[in-house]
Design a protein around this motif. Structure first.
Motif, PDB file in Angstrom:
ATOM      1  N   GLY A  91     -24.340  32.674  65.705  1.00  0.00           N
ATOM      2  CA  GLY A  91     -25.452  31.818  66.098  1.00  0.00           C
ATOM      3  C   GLY A  91     -26.163  31.192  64.914  1.00  0.00           C
ATOM      4  O   GLY A  91     -26.040  31.661  63.774  1.00  0.00           O
ATOM      5  N   PRO A  92     -26.949  30.135  65.170  1.00  0.00           N
ATOM      6  CA  PRO A  92     -27.610  29.410  64.086  1.00  0.00           C
ATOM      7  C   PRO A  92     -28.926  30.027  63.627  1.00  0.00           C
ATOM      8  O   PRO A  92     -29.515  29.579  62.643  1.00  0.00           O
ATOM      9  N   ASP A  93     -29.422  31.042  64.335  1.00  0.00           N
ATOM     10  CA  ASP A  93     -30.744  31.593  64.026  1.00  0.00           C
ATOM     11  C   ASP A  93     -30.692  32.832  63.147  1.00  0.00           C
ATOM     12  O   ASP A  93     -31.687  33.558  63.036  1.00  0.00           O
ATOM     13  N   ILE A  94     -29.560  33.107  62.533  1.00  0.00           N
ATOM     14  CA  ILE A  94     -29.482  34.241  61.621  1.00  0.00           C
ATOM     15  C   ILE A  94     -30.402  34.011  60.427  1.00  0.00           C
ATOM     16  O   ILE A  94     -30.666  32.882  60.030  1.00  0.00           O
ATOM     17  N   GLU A  95     -30.898  35.105  59.872  1.00  0.00           N
ATOM     18  CA  GLU A  95     -31.822  34.999  58.744  1.00  0.00           C
ATOM     19  C   GLU A  95     -31.094  34.478  57.512  1.00  0.00           C
ATOM     20  O   GLU A  95     -30.003  34.940  57.174  1.00  0.00           O
ATOM     21  N   LYS A  96     -31.720  33.516  56.845  1.00  0.00           N
ATOM     22  CA  LYS A  96     -31.179  32.966  55.597  1.00  0.00           C
ATOM     23  C   LYS A  96     -32.294  33.001  54.559  1.00  0.00           C
ATOM     24  O   LYS A  96     -33.254  32.246  54.657  1.00  0.00           O
ATOM     25  N   ARG A  97     -32.153  33.873  53.595  1.00  0.00           N
ATOM     26  CA  ARG A  97     -33.195  34.026  52.589  1.00  0.00           C
ATOM     27  C   ARG A  97     -32.977  33.069  51.422  1.00  0.00           C
ATOM     28  O   ARG A  97     -31.856  32.662  51.133  1.00  0.00           O
ATOM     29  N   ILE A  98     -34.073  32.748  50.751  1.00  0.00           N
ATOM     30  CA  ILE A  98     -34.026  31.943  49.533  1.00  0.00           C
ATOM     31  C   ILE A  98     -34.255  32.886  48.357  1.00  0.00           C
ATOM     32  O   ILE A  98     -35.248  33.619  48.314  1.00  0.00           O
ATOM     33  N   GLU A  99     -33.334  32.896  47.425  1.00  0.00           N
ATOM     34  CA  GLU A  99     -33.402  33.847  46.321  1.00  0.00           C
ATOM     35  C   GLU A  99     -34.570  33.554  45.392  1.00  0.00           C
ATOM     36  O   GLU A  99     -35.289  34.461  44.978  1.00  0.00           O
ATOM     37  N   ARG A 100     -34.755  32.306  45.059  1.00  0.00           N
ATOM     38  CA  ARG A 100     -35.815  31.953  44.117  1.00  0.00           C
ATOM     39  C   ARG A 100     -36.346  30.563  44.472  1.00  0.00           C
ATOM     40  O   ARG A 100     -35.650  29.560  44.319  1.00  0.00           O
ATOM     41  N   ARG A 101     -37.590  30.502  44.923  1.00  0.00           N
ATOM     42  CA  ARG A 101     -38.189  29.205  45.263  1.00  0.00           C
ATOM     43  C   ARG A 101     -38.619  28.493  43.991  1.00  0.00           C
ATOM     44  O   ARG A 101     -39.291  29.071  43.133  1.00  0.00           O
ATOM     45  N   THR A 102     -38.217  27.226  43.882  1.00  0.00           N
ATOM     46  CA  THR A 102     -38.523  26.472  42.664  1.00  0.00           C
ATOM     47  C   THR A 102     -39.346  25.218  42.938  1.00  0.00           C
ATOM     48  O   THR A 102     -39.623  24.454  42.026  1.00  0.00           O
ATOM     49  N   VAL A 103     -39.734  24.998  44.205  1.00  0.00           N
ATOM     50  CA  VAL A 103     -40.536  23.810  44.505  1.00  0.00           C
ATOM     51  C   VAL A 103     -41.989  24.086  44.163  1.00  0.00           C
ATOM     52  O   VAL A 103     -42.460  25.229  44.209  1.00  0.00           O
ATOM     53  N   SER A 104     -42.712  23.038  43.815  1.00  0.00           N
ATOM     54  CA  SER A 104     -44.125  23.192  43.477  1.00  0.00           C
ATOM     55  C   SER A 104     -44.960  23.349  44.730  1.00  0.00           C
ATOM     56  O   SER A 104     -44.554  22.934  45.829  1.00  0.00           O
ATOM     57  N   ALA A 105     -46.112  23.957  44.587  1.00  0.00           N
ATOM     58  CA  ALA A 105     -47.029  24.119  45.731  1.00  0.00           C
ATOM     59  C   ALA A 105     -47.553  22.748  46.148  1.00  0.00           C
ATOM     60  O   ALA A 105     -47.686  21.824  45.345  1.00  0.00           O
ATOM     61  N   ALA A 106     -47.859  22.620  47.427  1.00  0.00           N
ATOM     62  CA  ALA A 106     -48.399  21.361  47.940  1.00  0.00           C
ATOM     63  C   ALA A 106     -49.758  21.075  47.305  1.00  0.00           C
ATOM     64  O   ALA A 106     -50.571  21.989  47.115  1.00  0.00           O
ATOM     65  N   ALA A 107     -49.984  19.819  46.970  1.00  0.00           N
ATOM     66  CA  ALA A 107     -51.269  19.446  46.381  1.00  0.00           C
ATOM     67  C   ALA A 107     -52.378  19.548  47.425  1.00  0.00           C
ATOM     68  O   ALA A 107     -52.153  19.309  48.605  1.00  0.00           O
TER      69      ALA A 107
END
Length: 260
Positions: A240-256
């Motif tokens: 199924g498409p709802d399996i958990e998918k983790r992100i190892e390291r977030r690199t995007v900046s915080a929203a202004a």
């Protein structure tokens, strides 16, 4: 044509024994066949020798097998995000065959293509070719097992002599793979970055087990869209498409802040 579908991840991995060799897809946490890894973990299988780009993180991916000391040996190209991996390796509990990333990819592909070995420039002039890389420590800071010396030959390439090191192909008992979509005959489509080591791991396994987010009927995948043909796949299970998918390291900046 054979219908290769299985009813559950648990059923698909039920015959993997202790001491098996596995090729496992994934790059970081992208494209990890998590449902199959969790099913294997639930079975309690140990003494595994695993070939994968990395060993997940401490609580995800192959890291859950590592944490319970189910893995005897890892063949990997990157191990930097897993503290338990570091601890087990330096204490002599885990064997590691550290392999350049491109070489690892080609060793898997070659195994699936029936090629016994190949020569590459990668590693020439280093311990990869000259031997002596620690594979297992003795627990007291000494080296219990070191990498062997590899054959180096000179070939005439691009108008001059160049040295190349011999690398043997990899074939494993099983492969565990994640794909976006597959049909009942095992033809697979991968999604973006998950098309990393998954096709190569699939090729290298004598028995390839695949979890897919979407299972479709034969003919519903355009032949030109197939990333890996079903000839390499032996078992396929829909998760199924709802399996958990983790992100190892977030690199995007915080929203202004609003109005900034």
């Amino acid at each position: 044509m054979i219908d290769k579908t299985w009813e559950s991840p648990a059923a698909a991995v039920a015959d993997i024994p202790a001491g098996a060799t596995l090729a496992v897809g994934g790059f970081g946490l992208s494209g990890n066949p998590m449902a199959l890894i969790e099913a294997l973990h639930a079975r309690g299988v140990d003494d595994l020798s695993i070939v994968s780009n990395n060993c997940g993180v401490d609580d995800w991916g192959l890291g859950i097998l590592l944490a319970d000391k189910r893995i005897r040996k890892m063949t990997s190209s990157y191990v930097g995000e897993n503290k338990e991996f570091e601890r087990q390796f330096l204490s002599g509990e885990l064997e590691l065959e550290l392999t350049p990333q491109g070489t690892l990819a080609e060793k898997l592909r070659a195994g699936g293509a029936g090629i016994a070995a190949f020569y590459t420039q990668t590693g020439v002039g280093t311990q990869v070719a000259e031997g002596g890389l620690p594979r297992r420590y003795d627990g007291a800071g000494g080296i219990a097992v070191a990498s062997p010396v590899k054959d180096v030959r000179t070939f005439e390439v691009s108008g001059g002599p160049r040295e190349y090191v011999l690398e043997e192909a990899i074939v494993t008992d099983y492969a565990l793979v994640h794909a976006l979509r597959g049909d009942r005959h095992g033809n697979l489509v991968f999604n973006k970055a998950a098309r990393n080591f998954n096709p190569l791991a699939a090729m290298a396994g004598r028995i390839c087990i695949v979890q897919v987010e979407e299972l479709v009927e034969p003919g519903q995948i355009d032949p030109d869209a197939v990333h890996l043909p079903g000839v390499y796949v032996h078992r396929i299970v829909e998760v199924g498409p709802d399996i958990e998918k983790r992100i190892e390291r977030r690199t995007v900046s915080a929203a202004a802040p609003e109005g900034a």
